[in-house]
Design an enzyme around this catalytic site. Structure first.
Site, PDB file in Angstrom:
ATOM      1  N   HIS A   1       0.855  -1.189   0.000  1.00 27.54           N
ATOM      2  CA  HIS A   1       0.000   0.000   0.000  1.00 27.54           C
ATOM      3  C   HIS A   1       0.889   1.236   0.000  1.00 27.54           C
ATOM      4  O   HIS A   1       2.031   1.198   0.472  1.00 27.54           O
ATOM      5  CB  HIS A   1      -0.882   0.025   1.247  1.00 27.54           C
ATOM      6  CG  HIS A   1      -1.954  -1.017   1.255  1.00 27.54           C
ATOM      7  ND1 HIS A   1      -3.000  -0.971   2.140  1.00 27.54           N
ATOM      8  CD2 HIS A   1      -2.148  -2.121   0.491  1.00 27.54           C
ATOM      9  CE1 HIS A   1      -3.795  -2.001   1.929  1.00 27.54           C
ATOM     10  NE2 HIS A   1      -3.287  -2.722   0.930  1.00 27.54           N
TER      11      HIS A   1
ATOM     12  N   GLU B   1       0.944   3.863   1.844  1.00 28.52           N
ATOM     13  CA  GLU B   1       1.425   4.240   3.172  1.00 28.52           C
ATOM     14  C   GLU B   1       2.601   3.371   3.605  1.00 28.52           C
ATOM     15  O   GLU B   1       3.602   3.860   4.128  1.00 28.52           O
ATOM     16  CB  GLU B   1       0.322   4.097   4.238  1.00 28.52           C
ATOM     17  CG  GLU B   1      -0.912   4.886   3.970  1.00 28.52           C
ATOM     18  CD  GLU B   1      -1.992   4.079   3.269  1.00 28.52           C
ATOM     19  OE1 GLU B   1      -1.722   3.498   2.191  1.00 28.52           O
ATOM     20  OE2 GLU B   1      -3.114   4.034   3.790  1.00 28.52           O
TER      21      GLU B   1
ATOM     22  N   CYS C   1      -6.096   1.640   6.076  1.00 28.87           N
ATOM     23  CA  CYS C   1      -6.680   0.385   6.546  1.00 28.87           C
ATOM     24  C   CYS C   1      -6.030   0.004   7.874  1.00 28.87           C
ATOM     25  O   CYS C   1      -5.114   0.685   8.354  1.00 28.87           O
ATOM     26  CB  CYS C   1      -6.450  -0.711   5.504  1.00 28.87           C
ATOM     27  SG  CYS C   1      -4.708  -1.200   5.330  1.00 28.87           S
TER      28      CYS C   1
ATOM     29  N   CYS D   1      -2.162  -0.512   7.625  1.00 29.31           N
ATOM     30  CA  CYS D   1      -1.418   0.738   7.513  1.00 29.31           C
ATOM     31  C   CYS D   1      -1.497   1.537   8.808  1.00 29.31           C
ATOM     32  O   CYS D   1      -0.515   2.171   9.215  1.00 29.31           O
ATOM     33  CB  CYS D   1      -1.928   1.550   6.327  1.00 29.31           C
ATOM     34  SG  CYS D   1      -1.555   0.746   4.744  1.00 29.31           S
TER      35      CYS D   1
END
Length: 148
Positions: free
Chosen positions: A52, A54, A82, A85
């Site tokens: 992801h 992040e 999420c 993260c």
């Protein structure tokens, strides 16, 4: 000197991710007025569900600063993080989290499990949501509409 708009940089990363066929999410780690790292989603390209924006930005910032904890750093991201993260944000000791669009389905900050409100959370950043929300949400809506 004009202060850079870090959310605009995150949006640029999201747009680049979309061009690569990735879900358009971008993230930027900042220390003071300096960009330390930035990334867009790369889950498909890397065949890695943890890639992801992040996570990639945090990993790159940790390498750039040669530090496990990103004390004094802020994270700008185009979509509500999420749970995975959010955990990384907590462990990295990110000072402030700025995010654009909320994510009712997968978000874990203001939606879902509200990770930073849990008693088991060791560190919670200051949270600022809604920055460039319309633009970030429009990117996501357009991306998914094109695939239906």
């Amino acid at each position: 000197m004009n202060r850079p708009n870090f959310m605009d940089l995150a949006l640029q990363e999201a747009k680049l991710a979309a061009e690569r066929g990735e879900v358009p999410v971008g993230a930027v780690v900042v220390s003071g007025d300096r960009v330390v790292a930035q990334a867009g989603n790369e889950t498909r390209a890397r065949r890695d569900p943890t890639a992801h924006a992040e996570m990639l930005a945090i990993r790159r910032a940790a390498r750039a600063l040669d530090a496990e904890r990103l004390l004094g750093c802020d994270l700008y991201v185009t979509l509500e993080p999420c749970a995975m993260c959010a955990g990384a944000i907590s462990f990295a000791r990110i000072r402030r989290l700025y995010f654009a669009a909320g994510d009712e389905k997968g978000g874990a900050v203001e939606n879902g499990p509200r990770f930073f409100s849990q008693t088991t959370c060791h560190h919670a950043p200051d949270i600022y949501s809604g920055l460039a929300e319309r633009e970030a949400a429009a990117l996501l809506v357009r991306f998914f509409a094109e695939r239906r």
